[in-house]
Scaffold this motif. Structure first.
Motif, short mmCIF file in Angstrom:
data_model
loop_
_atom_site.label_atom_id
_atom_site.label_comp_id
_atom_site.label_asym_id
_atom_site.label_seq_id
_atom_site.Cartn_x
_atom_site.Cartn_y
_atom_site.Cartn_z
N TYR A 101 0.84 -1.20 0.00
CA TYR A 101 0.00 0.00 0.00
C TYR A 101 0.87 1.25 0.00
O TYR A 101 1.97 1.25 0.59
N ASP A 102 0.38 2.33 -0.61
CA ASP A 102 1.00 3.62 -0.37
C ASP A 102 0.36 4.23 0.87
O ASP A 102 -0.49 3.60 1.53
N ASP A 103 0.74 5.48 1.23
CA ASP A 103 0.25 6.04 2.48
C ASP A 103 -1.22 6.44 2.42
O ASP A 103 -1.83 6.79 3.42
N GLY A 104 -1.83 6.35 1.21
CA GLY A 104 -3.27 6.55 1.07
C GLY A 104 -4.03 5.24 0.98
O GLY A 104 -5.22 5.22 0.66
N LEU A 105 -3.31 4.13 1.20
CA LEU A 105 -3.84 2.77 1.16
C LEU A 105 -4.29 2.33 -0.24
O LEU A 105 -5.14 1.46 -0.39
N ALA A 106 -3.72 2.96 -1.27
CA ALA A 106 -3.90 2.45 -2.63
C ALA A 106 -2.92 1.29 -2.84
O ALA A 106 -1.77 1.34 -2.39
N VAL A 107 -3.38 0.24 -3.52
CA VAL A 107 -2.54 -0.93 -3.75
C VAL A 107 -1.58 -0.66 -4.91
O VAL A 107 -2.00 -0.36 -6.02
N LEU A 108 -0.29 -0.76 -4.64
CA LEU A 108 0.73 -0.55 -5.68
C LEU A 108 1.11 -1.85 -6.37
O LEU A 108 1.50 -1.84 -7.54
N ALA A 109 1.03 -2.97 -5.66
CA ALA A 109 1.37 -4.27 -6.23
C ALA A 109 0.80 -5.35 -5.33
O ALA A 109 0.65 -5.14 -4.12
N CYS A 110 0.46 -6.48 -5.93
CA CYS A 110 -0.12 -7.59 -5.17
C CYS A 110 0.22 -8.89 -5.87
O CYS A 110 0.18 -8.96 -7.10
N ASN A 111 0.56 -9.93 -5.10
CA ASN A 111 0.81 -11.24 -5.68
C ASN A 111 0.33 -12.33 -4.74
O ASN A 111 0.55 -12.25 -3.53
N ASP A 112 -0.34 -13.32 -5.30
CA ASP A 112 -0.74 -14.50 -4.54
C ASP A 112 0.18 -15.66 -4.89
O ASP A 112 0.92 -16.15 -4.05
N ASP A 113 0.15 -16.11 -6.13
CA ASP A 113 0.96 -17.26 -6.54
C ASP A 113 2.02 -16.83 -7.54
O ASP A 113 1.68 -16.37 -8.63
#
Length: 333
Positions: A101-113
Motif C-alpha cells: 500500500y501507499d500512504d493513502g492505502l492504494a494498492v501498488l502491487a499484489c501477488n498471490d501465486d
C-alpha cells in the motif's frame, strides 16, 4: 489475459485448497499487526522471518482471489529517494499472499501465486516502484484462511541482462502492452475472438524476437500472453527454446481440438535470463507455443524474449501427456 472464460478462479482455488494445509508453529511476533503499529524497515536489503497465525485479519486484497480471512503482518518502509523493490516470500511454508500500500492505502502491487516455493503457491512481487518521500506498507498475508511460517526477503530490483535480437530473426510485431490493453494480435485462447500467430515451417531454425510484460486491466494485474501456432503436416521432432528478460513461463499445447479441449505437452518456468528448452515428437496436427511472464505483475511491458523453433516438419512419433483441464487453464490464463 486473465479476462478469458477459459480461466475459472473457482477451479484453481479448489486446487489450491487441496494442495495446501495452512497452519504453522504459531507464537512468533515479528512484524506489526496493523498499519498503525507496522514494523519499520530501516534499510534495504531487509530479511525477516516470523509466523502469521497469532495475528489478526486486518487486510485483504484480490490478486485475483478475494474474500480471504487469513491473519496478516505489516511492515513499513519510507525511502528517501525513488527505489524499485523485489519482495520475496518464496521460502515460506504456507500459501502466502503479499501486497504493498501507499500512504493513502492504494494498492501498488499484489501477488498471490508466483509459481515458486514448496508448492508453487508462495508469493513474490518482482518489481514495485516506490517514489521517495512517502511511507509504504508491505502486508504479508495468506490465501483463504492460511497462515504459517513466512520468510520475507526484500531487495533492490536488479534487471536481467538485456537481450539482443539476432540478425535475421523474425519480429513478433505485437505492440507493447499497456494498462487495459486488449490483445487482438496473438492472445490465443485468452482473446475474444481467439487469435493466434501462425508460424510457417522452415528447414532452418526459426528465431522470433518478441515482447511481453504485465499490466493492469479492470483493476487487476494481468499479463500479455503470446500464442504461436504450428501446423505440423508430417511426423516431426521439434525443439522449442526461449529466453526472456522476465521470469518466463513456456508451454507447448496440442490445439488440434480447439481451445475447449487443449492438451498440455510440456511446461517450464525459468528465471529471467535463463533458457527453457523442450523437445518432443509430434504427429500431424495443430500445436500452440505459449510464451509469457510466470507472474501477473512486476514486469514492465516491452520486456524482450527470444524464441527458437528447430525441426518444424521433421520425422518421429507423437508423445502427448494428458493433463487435468483445470490445471492447464490456471497456467495460461
Amino acid at each position: 489475459q486473465n479476462t478469458s472464460a477459459i480461466f475459472d478462479i473457482d477451479e484453481v482455488a479448489a486446487e489450491k485448497d487441496a494442495l495446501t494445509n495452512g497452519g504453522g508453529t504459531g507464537g512468533l511476533f515479528v512484524g506489526g499487526d496493523t498499519i498503525e503499529d507496522a514494523f519499520p524497515i530501516s534499510g534495504i536489503p531487509f530479511y525477516d522471518t516470523g509466523n502469521t497465525c497469532e495475528y489478526n485479519n486486518d487486510y485483504d486484497e484480490a490478486c485475483p482471489y478475494s474474500g480471504g480471512t487469513a491473519p496478516d503482518v505489516v511492515y513499513s518502509y519510507a525511502p528517501v529517494g525513488d527505489i524499485v523493490l523485489t519482495i520475496d516470500l518464496c521460502a515460506s511454508l504456507y500459501d502466502t499472499k503479499v501486497y504493498v500500500y501507499d500512504d493513502g492505502l492504494a494498492v501498488l502491487a499484489c501477488n498471490d501465486d508466483a509459481g515458486c516455493g514448496v508448492s508453487g503457491f508462495q508469493s513474490k512481487i518482482a518489481y514495485v516502484l516506490l517514489p521517495g518521500g512517502g511511507t509504504y506498507y508491505i502486508v504479508v498475508d495468506g490465501y483463504g484462511t492460511d497462515c504459517g511460517d513466512y520468510d520475507l526477503v526484500i531487495t533492490e530490483w536488479e534487471p536481467c541482462a538485456v537481450l539482443t535480437c539476432p540478425e535475421g530473426a523474425m519480429l513478433e510485431g505485437e505492440p507493447d502492452c499497456y494498462d487495459d490493453y486488449d490483445d487482438v494480435y496473438n492472445g490465443g485462447c485468452n482473446s475474444s475472438p481467439e487469435v493466434f500467430q501462425t508460424i510457417d515451417p522452415s528447414c532452418d531454425m526459426i528465431t522470433i524476437c518478441g515482447t511481453s510484460g504485465t499490466f493492469m486491466a479492470g483493476g487487476s494485474s494481468t499479463r500479455d500472453t503470446d500464442w504461436f501456432e504450428l501446423n505440423v503436416e508430417e511426423e516431426s521432432q521439434i525443439e522449442v527454446c526461449c529466453t526472456a528478460e522476465f521470469q518466463l513461463q513456456l508451454i507447448v499445447l496440442d490445439g488440434s481440438a480447439g481451445c475447449d479441449e487443449v492438451t498440455e505437452i510440456d511446461y517450464a518456468r525459468v528465471q529471467c535470463g535463463d533458457t527453457a528448452c523442450m523437445t518432443h515428437f509430434f504427429m500431424p496436427g495443430t500445436y500452440w507455443i505459449w510464451v509469457g511472464p510466470a507472474a501477473f505483475e512486476g514486469y514492465p511491458c516491452g520486456a524482450d524474449y527470444i524464441l527458437t523453433i528447430e525441426g518444424y516438419n521433421g520425422t518421429g512419433a507423437s508423445v502427448v501427456e494428458s493433463t487435468q483441464w483445470s490445471t492447464i487453464k490456471s497456467l495460461f490464463r
